[in-house]
Scaffold this motif. Structure first.
Motif, PDB file in Angstrom:
ATOM      1  N   CYS A 236      38.718  45.323  37.561  1.00 54.80           N
ATOM      2  CA  CYS A 236      39.749  44.240  37.337  1.00 54.80           C
ATOM      3  C   CYS A 236      41.360  44.802  36.966  1.00 54.80           C
ATOM      4  O   CYS A 236      41.358  45.937  36.434  1.00 54.80           O
TER       5      CYS A 236
ATOM      6  N   THR B 268      38.580  37.695  40.961  1.00 56.22           N
ATOM      7  CA  THR B 268      39.906  38.138  40.051  1.00 56.22           C
ATOM      8  C   THR B 268      40.543  39.105  40.763  1.00 56.22           C
ATOM      9  O   THR B 268      40.094  40.013  41.500  1.00 56.22           O
TER      10      THR B 268
ATOM     11  N   SER C  49      45.462  43.544  36.122  1.00 60.95           N
ATOM     12  CA  SER C  49      46.426  42.336  35.325  1.00 60.95           C
ATOM     13  C   SER C  49      47.659  42.590  36.071  1.00 60.95           C
ATOM     14  O   SER C  49      48.041  43.601  36.702  1.00 60.95           O
TER      15      SER C  49
END
Length: 828
Positions: free
Chosen positions: A137, A220, A139
């Motif tokens: 993941c 994601t 960001s």
């Protein structure tokens, strides 16, 4: 396709746990509180531990006898708590959460902040072609640094990069990918938490990093690592400071080897001289004479491979061309007499017409074809060639034999390993793998590391006390243990000047502290005068400083090639030599801590968001900010000065507060530099040659508005005696205040040649009222001339706001006290 989706079983081992999923097997080892190893195999069992790379392990490894000075540690207990939907493993700094379904691994700090998270339902994948994927993941607030030797800006977010060694002559420093080195390691820093973590993939197969370039609305935001084979074997490294990540990564893969001191000097080089029909030796010796004539220091010469040319014009490693070098031993001696070490160019590919080809073939010393019966051949510089197999003990010993007979026996202790990318197209070609036999596709980038290791070993076997100086073009993680590197055959352009900087900075964050690029450009026409001046002004800050060229217009790039510009070149190189004690101390720091020498601003100022994307301004060590002029015909230069420190212009001594952008007027002579508050910078005046010069007078430049410390490192610069305690570290502690103190603490038995110290203390507000040395007042002088004519004392230089003191160098620990109390002249 295989994807781990469900945890099926947990098996507790000795200091590890194995996780059995519906598709793969995982092993978790808590190396220490900050480093976690995670292995994933889609086979029934893990492959044997057989690493040429790791400098630290917590398990037996088949290559323990091959890897010098490998350290074995005891891992933490691998106990866990079953919390129903997940398992929890913990260290004193980290929590590892293992989700059972869908299977994924998440790593948090003790406050619950997520540092790493696998993408659930596709965390670990093996596709139908055998490629392995690890999805993480990411960001929008993440920044990515490192990745070894990569083009473009420092932050690699939204980049897809291939890991593969290639000979990329004339590459575009902004866009070309891949380059020469394959280092599958990166640092992630999250902008919100400002926590940094590292990921090192212990896998030498060709691979790809995609750092958010690919997106899918079904998932994601993610990054991924994809390898062509092997295992998904990675080490998670916690910071939270970038400095800690780099230090812990180099605990795993090794610290930078402490180089010879002369390697800090200017190293001359060009392909031109060794391509002359006759008397190449005299051309090189004449180059050294010209350096002295022009007052340009020089301490070595990288000799290109034309010295090996056979009668057919092709390069044959270990084969001296006696038309060009009639007496190699005499030439090497004459060069050293002039104060320069020779570093001959060595290549691991041997043409089929090579005089030594048969000897290596009969020993089975080459990489073999897929049958394992005959040497693999492929395209190389000059024609078809076979490649020495450094995973084969026979290949290693035969290589060292010829290194010794052709070079080391003649007095050579510096080896330049070139063209060692091992571009073998047949991925099934077989390497010995120290008896294990493995395809070249699994070992390609490790070959140049082993090549460097063999050079180091060969020199040590001839003279165990000689410190080797090895230079490598290609390499894998851990190359810093053996060699200095450089960024290959760059293109001659303003773009290369600019973008070679983030290439070097990224390598520094990837553990390779000692490196540089070819100054002036290797491939292309001669650099125009302004470009050449600017490149030298930048190159003097690179640990490897060499002007090297293969110009395409029949010219040779030399410091004096433009006589009306030579003064700028001379001044820059002399500034480099002034910084030698600082450079050597920084390289010692790299050998102990792993710190880069050239540091991106984010390394020193992680909390300042204005430097997270800065690619071109950099720190030299902790104390000097360098903002080279990188644009053609520039008249001004804007420089952002990071917040958290004050800054003093190196040249004018003008003071600036941090957190602002300042505009500077620049000319061709300008090298914008700023001194950081708390700086302690050792300098030496008038050093002309590192081989022959002795630093009897040491200058210390101190900015005295912030507490700090610096360790000055000294030894003989050429031997291994430092390993037995014959070194001297002088840790200088700066304690600021009305009574500002400099405490000098010494350790080691080396007898420093320094007889005098000149200490310049940059004062922020007022001049000192008096200065004490070891409890005794130093005499004060009102006249600079009187101070210069004295042996001991101090005076205050008002224009630069600098208190200048000098004294004989004490041989014990001591203290200098600078009193800043305002003297009331009226009430007296």
């Amino acid at each position: 396709m295989k994807v781990s989706k469900t945890l099926v079983q947990v098996v507790e081992g000795d200091s590890y746990i194995d996780l059995i999923t519906d598709a793969a097997r995982y092993r978790l080892i808590l190396m220490n509180d900050d480093v976690i190893r995670i292995r994933c195999t889609f086979d029934e069992q893990f492959a044997e531990e057989a690493s040429y790379v790791l400098a630290t392990t917590a398990w037996p490894d088949r290559m323990d006898a091959v890897v010098p000075e490998r350290k074995r540690i005891t891992p933490l207990s691998a106990s866990y708590v079953d919390r129903g939907s997940d398992l929890l493993m913990s260290t004193n700094r980290l929590n590892v959460v293992i989700h059972k379904h869908p299977f994924a691994i998440e790593i948090q700090d003790l406050q619950g902040n997520v540092l790493h998270a696998d993408v659930k339902e596709r965390s670990y994948v093996k596709d139908n072609q055998g490629r392995l994927y690890h999805y993480s993941c990411m960001s929008d607030d993440d920044y990515f640094y490192g990745f070894g030797e990569k083009s473009g800006n420092l932050n690699k977010k939204k980049r897809r990069m291939r890991m593969h060694n290639v000979d990329t002559i004339g590459y575009d420093a902004e866009l070309t990918d891949p380059l020469y080195k394959h280092i599958p390691f990166y640092i992630k820093m999250n902008g919100k938490s400002q926590a940094a973590t590292g990921m090192f993939y212990h896998n030498a197969y060709d691979s790809v990093f995609d750092m958010g370039c690919e997106r899918s609305g079904y998932w994601t935001p993610y990054s991924y690592f994809c390898a062509d084979g092997g295992e998904l074997d990675y080490f998670f490294i916690y910071g939270p400071d970038l400095k800690n990540v780099v230090s812990r990564y180099t605990d795993l893969t090794g610290k930078t080897i402490l180089p010879t001191r002369y390697s800090i000097g200017y190293m001359g080089s060009t392909m031109f001289y060794t391509e002359l029909e006759h008397h190449s030796d005299q051309a090189i010796l004449g180059f050294m004479d010209k350096c002295r004539e022009e007052d340009i220091p020089c301490d070595g010469f990288f000799m290109s491979s034309g010295y090996t040319t056979g009668q057919d014009g092709k390069r044959y490693v270990f084969n001296w061309n006696y038309d060009r070098f009639p007496n190699p031993k005499q030439f090497i001696d004459d060069l050293m007499e002039k104060g320069a070490a020779l570093a001959p160019n060595i290549k691991p590919g041997m043409l089929l017409t090579h005089p030594l080809y048969k000897e290596f073939a009969e020993k089975g010393a080459y990489i073999k074809d897929e049958s394992g019966q005959k040497p693999e051949t492929d395209r190389y510089w000059g024609g078809a060639a076979s490649f020495v197999d450094f995973t084969n003990p026979e290949g290693r010993e035969l290589w060292k034999k010829h290194l010794k007979s052709s070079f080391i026996s003649l007095g050579v202790t510096s080896i330049w390993n070139d063209n060692n990318e091992y571009e073998i197209k047949n991925t099934d070609a077989l390497c010995d793998f120290d008896g294990g036999h493995k395809e070249i596709s699994a070992l390609r980038p490790i070959m140049p590391n082993l090549m460097a290791q063999m050079a180091k070993e060969a020199i040590s076997e001839v003279d165990p006390n000689t410190r080797p100086y090895i230079v490598n073009r290609a390499g894998f993680a851990g190359i810093q243990r053996f060699a200095q590197t450089w960024a290959g055959d760059n293109n001659t352009s303003w773009k290369s000047l600019k973008y070679n900087i983030p290439i070097i900075l990224g390598l520094g964050l990837s553990g390779v502290a000692n490196q540089g690029c070819d100054i002036g450009g290797f491939f292309g026409p001669a650099p125009e005068p302004e470009l050449f001046v600017r490149w030298v002004q930048n190159g003097i800050f690179q640990p490897r400083f060499s002007i090297h060229s293969c110009n395409t217009d029949n010219t040779v790039t030399e410091p004096w090639m433009y006589p009306s510009y030579t003064s700028y070149i001379r001044d820059a190189i002399q500034l480099r030599y002034t910084l030698v004690p600082y450079f050597y101390s920084l390289l010692h720091e790299a050998s102990v801590v792993g710190s880069p020498v050239m540091r991106p601003l984010v390394y020193e100022f992680q909390t300042d968001d204005k430097v997270w994307e800065e690619s071109f301004d950099f720190m030299l060590g902790r104390s000097i900010l360098v903002a080279n002029v990188l644009e053609e015909a520039a008249k001004t230069r804007s420089v952002y000065l990071p917040q958290g420190s004050d800054w003093v212009d190196w040249h004018s001594r003008k003071r600036y507060s941090g957190g602002q952008t300042v505009g500077l007027e620049v000319s061709l002579s300008s090298i914008p530099m700023f001194i950081r508050s708390g700086a302690i910078i050792p300098l030496t005046p008038q050093l002309k040659n590192i081989h022959k010069g002795h630093i009897e007078e040491l200058h210390l430049l101190v900015e005295a508005s912030e507490d700090a410390s610096f360790t000055l490192y000294e030894d003989d610069g050429v031997s291994n005696d430092y390993q037995n305690g014959n070194f001297l570290t002088t840790t200088i502690h700066l304690q600021t205040g009305k009574e500002t103190k400099l405490l000098f603490e010494r350790e080691g038995s080396y007898q420093s040649p320094v007889k005098r110290l000149v200490v310049d203390v940059i004062c922020k507000e007022i001049a000192p009222v008096h200065i004490q040395l070891a409890g005794n007042k130093l005499p004060m002088f009102l006249s600079q001339k009187d101070w210069e004519n004295s042996e001991t004392g101090w005076y205050y230089e008002t224009e630069s706001k600098t208190a200048r003191m000098k004294y004989a160098a004490p041989q014990t620990d001591y203290e200098v006290i600078v009193q800043f109390v305002v003297k009331d002249l009226i009430s007296i």
